[in-house]
Design a protein around this motif. Structure first.
Motif, PDB file in Angstrom:
ATOM      1  N   ALA C  33       0.832  -1.210   0.000  1.00 17.02           N
ATOM      2  CA  ALA C  33       0.000   0.000   0.000  1.00 17.02           C
ATOM      3  C   ALA C  33       0.867   1.260   0.000  1.00 17.02           C
ATOM      4  O   ALA C  33       0.558   2.247  -0.689  1.00 17.02           O
ATOM      5  CB  ALA C  33      -0.936  -0.009   1.211  1.00 17.02           C
ATOM      6  N   ALA C  34       1.977   1.234   0.728  1.00 16.06           N
ATOM      7  CA  ALA C  34       2.841   2.412   0.816  1.00 16.06           C
ATOM      8  C   ALA C  34       3.435   2.731  -0.556  1.00 16.06           C
ATOM      9  O   ALA C  34       3.558   3.897  -0.942  1.00 16.06           O
ATOM     10  CB  ALA C  34       3.953   2.170   1.838  1.00 16.06           C
ATOM     11  N   ASN C  35       3.782   1.702  -1.304  1.00 17.15           N
ATOM     12  CA  ASN C  35       4.356   1.919  -2.628  1.00 17.15           C
ATOM     13  C   ASN C  35       3.313   2.468  -3.597  1.00 17.15           C
ATOM     14  O   ASN C  35       3.613   3.340  -4.421  1.00 17.15           O
ATOM     15  CB  ASN C  35       4.952   0.612  -3.151  1.00 17.15           C
ATOM     16  CG  ASN C  35       5.844   0.817  -4.367  1.00 17.15           C
ATOM     17  OD1 ASN C  35       5.447   0.553  -5.484  1.00 17.15           O
ATOM     18  ND2 ASN C  35       7.051   1.336  -4.134  1.00 17.15           N
ATOM     19  N   ARG C  36       2.089   1.964  -3.490  1.00 17.69           N
ATOM     20  CA  ARG C  36       1.019   2.511  -4.332  1.00 17.69           C
ATOM     21  C   ARG C  36       0.768   3.977  -4.000  1.00 17.69           C
ATOM     22  O   ARG C  36       0.522   4.793  -4.891  1.00 17.69           O
ATOM     23  CB  ARG C  36      -0.262   1.694  -4.166  1.00 17.69           C
ATOM     24  CG  ARG C  36      -0.398   0.585  -5.210  1.00 17.69           C
ATOM     25  CD  ARG C  36      -1.837   0.111  -5.313  1.00 17.69           C
ATOM     26  NE  ARG C  36      -2.287  -0.430  -4.031  1.00 17.69           N
ATOM     27  CZ  ARG C  36      -2.140  -1.699  -3.652  1.00 17.69           C
ATOM     28  NH1 ARG C  36      -1.581  -2.574  -4.457  1.00 17.69           N
ATOM     29  NH2 ARG C  36      -2.558  -2.095  -2.478  1.00 17.69           N
ATOM     30  N   ASP C  37       0.861   4.318  -2.737  1.00 13.95           N
ATOM     31  CA  ASP C  37       0.709   5.727  -2.361  1.00 13.95           C
ATOM     32  C   ASP C  37       1.837   6.567  -2.956  1.00 13.95           C
ATOM     33  O   ASP C  37       1.628   7.701  -3.372  1.00 13.95           O
ATOM     34  CB  ASP C  37       0.751   5.870  -0.825  1.00 13.95           C
ATOM     35  CG  ASP C  37      -0.536   5.365  -0.189  1.00 13.95           C
ATOM     36  OD1 ASP C  37      -1.513   5.120  -0.938  1.00 13.95           O
ATOM     37  OD2 ASP C  37      -0.566   5.206   1.052  1.00 13.95           O
ATOM     38  N   LEU C  38       3.037   6.008  -2.972  1.00 14.47           N
ATOM     39  CA  LEU C  38       4.206   6.771  -3.414  1.00 14.47           C
ATOM     40  C   LEU C  38       4.198   7.020  -4.918  1.00 14.47           C
ATOM     41  O   LEU C  38       4.412   8.141  -5.377  1.00 14.47           O
ATOM     42  CB  LEU C  38       5.482   6.011  -3.016  1.00 14.47           C
ATOM     43  CG  LEU C  38       6.815   6.659  -3.381  1.00 14.47           C
ATOM     44  CD1 LEU C  38       7.014   7.964  -2.621  1.00 14.47           C
ATOM     45  CD2 LEU C  38       7.974   5.705  -3.121  1.00 14.47           C
ATOM     46  N   ASP C  41      -0.667   3.200  -8.735  1.00 17.27           N
ATOM     47  CA  ASP C  41      -0.907   1.776  -8.974  1.00 17.27           C
ATOM     48  C   ASP C  41      -0.302   1.406 -10.320  1.00 17.27           C
ATOM     49  O   ASP C  41      -0.872   1.684 -11.376  1.00 17.27           O
ATOM     50  CB  ASP C  41      -2.422   1.513  -8.960  1.00 17.27           C
ATOM     51  CG  ASP C  41      -2.745   0.030  -9.115  1.00 17.27           C
ATOM     52  OD1 ASP C  41      -1.803  -0.791  -9.155  1.00 17.27           O
ATOM     53  OD2 ASP C  41      -3.941  -0.288  -9.208  1.00 17.27           O
ATOM     54  N   SER C 375       8.731   1.415   1.471  1.00 23.35           N
ATOM     55  CA  SER C 375       7.729   0.685   0.695  1.00 23.35           C
ATOM     56  C   SER C 375       8.396  -0.399  -0.132  1.00 23.35           C
ATOM     57  O   SER C 375       9.619  -0.422  -0.298  1.00 23.35           O
ATOM     58  CB  SER C 375       6.946   1.644  -0.212  1.00 23.35           C
ATOM     59  OG  SER C 375       7.760   2.130  -1.255  1.00 23.35           O
TER      60      SER C 375
END
Lengths: 388, 388, 388
Positions: C33-38, C41, C375
């Motif tokens: 989820a943290a990577n998707r936020d960064l 998607d 992330s």
């Protein structure tokens, strides 16, 4: 197989051949008032329809490749066939990986170098054409029957790319057979059937079509608001769908200097928020060689092949091959809540093949459109083509 | 001519050759304050002026083709010659169909591979250059006289396309002759004349020109507002016209290691809503080989051809060919209500031909501009070129 | 050297060969989820990573050329090597002019045709790669040591162009040596060092990097807002600098069927309005051939070369070469006021070489990112490659 470098001989592989295709078109449009209201005032134009350079060859005795770039089409260059082929993978099957024409339809599987008319018939609108995927194909040893099965990403862009989490996968399969072959191909009957299941990326699909002509250029060097290409005459707009199925049936025949080809294509669109759509298309065309040639059939591909004039126009004379041809085609993009319109085209053609690699073509296309009322357009178009 | 497939021999046609051209340029600009005010602060830069790959060959004994793509120029790729040629069509005439340089002007008909300076002279601004059309051409058997007549669409874009109902047709014709030829070409006088009638699409036309150098790149990978190319120094803006005529006169000579070439071009623009414009341009240039070569004349094309060093720079030594050259050119884009400005360029050049296919060039160009007052710029430019 | 035209024989030069490279990739992404936020998607996708056609040849016995166009990458086409080479210019040195990979780094100097993994390691982010310039290079006669020195414009765009008054010049140099060589290359130790001084055009620089995979396509034919490519996971943004220095150190070895390669790269950015930045990157990778091959070393280039299977997969059988490989890499784009983030990648790979020109590759890449928190992402990617 010993590595090529094991001997001091020049390695046998890779082999490569430079190939190409040039089609320069001009078209003149006449429209009735209703048609101008529907799609705008379509401008006359001249254009390179296809301008291709390709490298074709073999990397090993069982591995081939093709990199074919089209500099005339919108992607500038757009990808034509970009693929590698491994032969004899399972039994006598061939494996193809890359960007290539997906196996559904006879007209769209026919090479752009060897078409009877300037453009393919209207039902081609439904078909996936070139997409990025993997295909297995095979043929009977006598090439009287052939089949192919492909898994592909959909839709791929001009460059063979596809991005999207939500679907984007599809299958296609086609089988063809020669049910009658006499007189060394001068009498022949071909039948074929095909199916494709498509889960489009982003769960949307769109069908649209111009008449059977294409002039896709912008308005020259001086930027004053001319329409920048031939607009679609029928258009569904975006349709939300998670699954769409295509069905195709083919019938073709050769009888001496006469040949005929016909297809029906059905698209069954399972709308996400609406009723299932049944969208049909069909065409029939015939050609006749005034100079006595016979249209050659390519059994492995299940399509017609190259016209070889009996007497090419060369330094020693010769009149080349002369052919007359006609086509009726139809497509219906309206069903239930979708009002994309219907169109029929009648096309008459005259082809002069100077030699196996050079031809001049004339087409007259008459289009009838039923979309927001009825309208008509007539198009006169020419092509000079050379390939190598 | 029997079809190539009639025998079991490998077919003789098509034949094809991979050809190419590479020109890598660098340029440094100095401008006076008035010039910076007029066109902005022109940035130094490096650029591939031409990066071409082409397929050239024959489809039959009397049918040739060329597909030449330029990856260095703005269209990325832009079309260079894309055409098919049928020989001996009417008498000894050749027919050309496609996108090619229209026959008007000696400088613009000279191959980009064989130019004395980095860029063509200023009057080239007026000329149609490559357009999509049909041309008949012929030459005397001894090639001491040649002519060409072409009908073409105008203006074609980077890709040979033209769209527009309102005009867009043009004619061009050029005739050249060698009036004196001595000593196997070491003494020669060429004269030529040309005419073109243009009905531009959308009834508008625009002339504009940079100095005789071209760096057409954007500002590298980091997008921080640098000027994205060399702006035109003179520019008519759009001119409304239904008919424009071009007149050209040529004179050239060879005298041992010295050669000279001069042209005058006149554009007569019949303005739709204004007086007729008379816009002139002219140049004269001369080159001298320090190493004793003679500039070869190509009679069929009516232009100078390739420089072949007497002693190429190779593994066994050799100094190549060394040439000095100078050019004065002038163009006037102001007349009546049009105030496009006037410009003169003086260019000095040094060329080192390592071998028939490789050369290094230095140019210094001094530009004087009369447009919204008087201004000046000096440009130092280099080129490394190879072709095959 | 006599001019080629001096005899009636067919001229020996130019020679030219059509070459090409095809890489078709597919990738599937999983992100926490943290990577998707960064970075958003990231969508799965398929893409032609490289689709190259090139002309390679010689214009004379001491002058070579290459024009290599990549139709798969963003410039469509982007320039790959576009250059001319003059041999034996000063002593035994070679002179190169044009657009080519600047001599710093072992990974980036390795041909894209011969990489162990789908992408180069993370530290490649710092390196200039292809730029327009002039290079002198040489090697010991036994090719156990080699060096290169280059002056180049920076940054060049996709097409080898660079514009800008304010800097834009750089130098690079690299030296490599084989310090141990046994058993005909089956035991070998390579060391190397490199340095580059860069004065970037417009006095700005930016470093950014995706994980070690690349799918750079837009979202297919239907324009509905999908992310149009893989975004960078770490990114400095624009950094104002007048001078930046790069330092590189290399160590590599072969031991039978095992080989390993490691590099450390340091970028020292002299900020215009801030403290000097020290940005490091490093990787180590190793590969092992299950089928007994040895990785070939190219002494002149100071890199590893092509894998030649002992038994290619051909019509007569053969299983090709099978290789397993792993890589750890790291890059740090945060220092002082710059918070571009840090990333490490662990990549595991499986390569199947069918023959010297065809391979299939699988990579699993695990990325850890420290930027606005921590992330993770995992990527599974495949490639089918052919070259000629």
């Amino acid at each position: 197989a010993a590595p090529a470098q094991a001997t001091t001989d020049k390695p046998k592989y890779p082999t490569v051949r430079l190939s190409g295709l040039l089609q320069t078109d001009a078209a003149w449009f006449s429209q009735d008032a209703a048609n101008r209201d529907l799609v705008g005032d379509v401008q006359d134009g001249a254009d390179f329809r296809r301008t291709r350079l390709s490298a074709v060859g073999k990397a090993w005795d069982n591995v081939g490749f093709c990199i074919d770039m089209d500099f005339g089409f919108g992607g500038r260059p757009s990808f034509a066939d970009v693929r590698l082929d491994v032969e004899d993978v399972i039994g006598r099957c061939d494996l193809r990986v890359g960007f290539f024409r997906q196996p559904i339809g006879m007209d769209v599987m026919t090479s752009a170098r060897e078409m009877t008319f300037l453009e393919r018939g209207l039902p081609a609108t439904f078909l996936p054409f070139r997409q990025t995927g993997v295909m297995l194909s095979g043929a009977r040893e006598d090439e009287l029957a052939a089949w192919a099965l492909s898994a592909y990403r959909f839709p791929s862009d001009f460059y063979g790319g596809n991005v999207g989490d939500n679907g984007g996968y599809a299958l296609a399969t086609r089988a063809t057979a020669v049910v009658l072959s006499q007189d060394d191909g001068r009498g022949l009957v071909h039948i074929g059937g095909a199916y494709s299941l498509i889960d489009p990326a982003n769960d949307v699909l769109q069908y649209r079509s111009t008449p059977e002509v294409f002039i896709g250029e912008t308005g020259g060097g001086v930027p004053v608001g001319v329409p920048n290409n031939l607009p679609p005459f029928v258009d569904t707009g975006l349709i939300a769908t998670e699954h769409t199925q295509l069905f195709g049936a083919e019938l073709a025949m050769v009888c001496g200097s006469l040949y005929a080809q016909s297809e029906a294509i059905y698209s069954v669109v399972d709308q996400t928020d609406g009723p299932t759509l049944f969208l049909p298309g069909a065409y029939v065309h015939a050609g006749y060689f005034l100079t006595g040639e016979t249209r050659v059939y390519n059994g492995k591909g299940g399509v017609f092949g190259r016209v070889i004039p009996k007497q090419s126009v060369g330094k020693d004379g010769g009149i080349g091959a002369w052919e007359i041809a006609a086509r009726c085609s139809y497509i219906d993009l309206s069903d239930e809540n979708i009002t994309g319109g219907r169109m029929s085209n009648f096309t008459a053609g005259l082809n002069w093949y100077l030699n196996p690699r050079t031809k001049f073509q004339l087409n007259y296309i008459h289009a009838n459109v039923w979309r927001e009322g009825e309208s008509e357009a007539g198009i006169f178009a020419t092509r000079a083509q050379i390939d190598f």
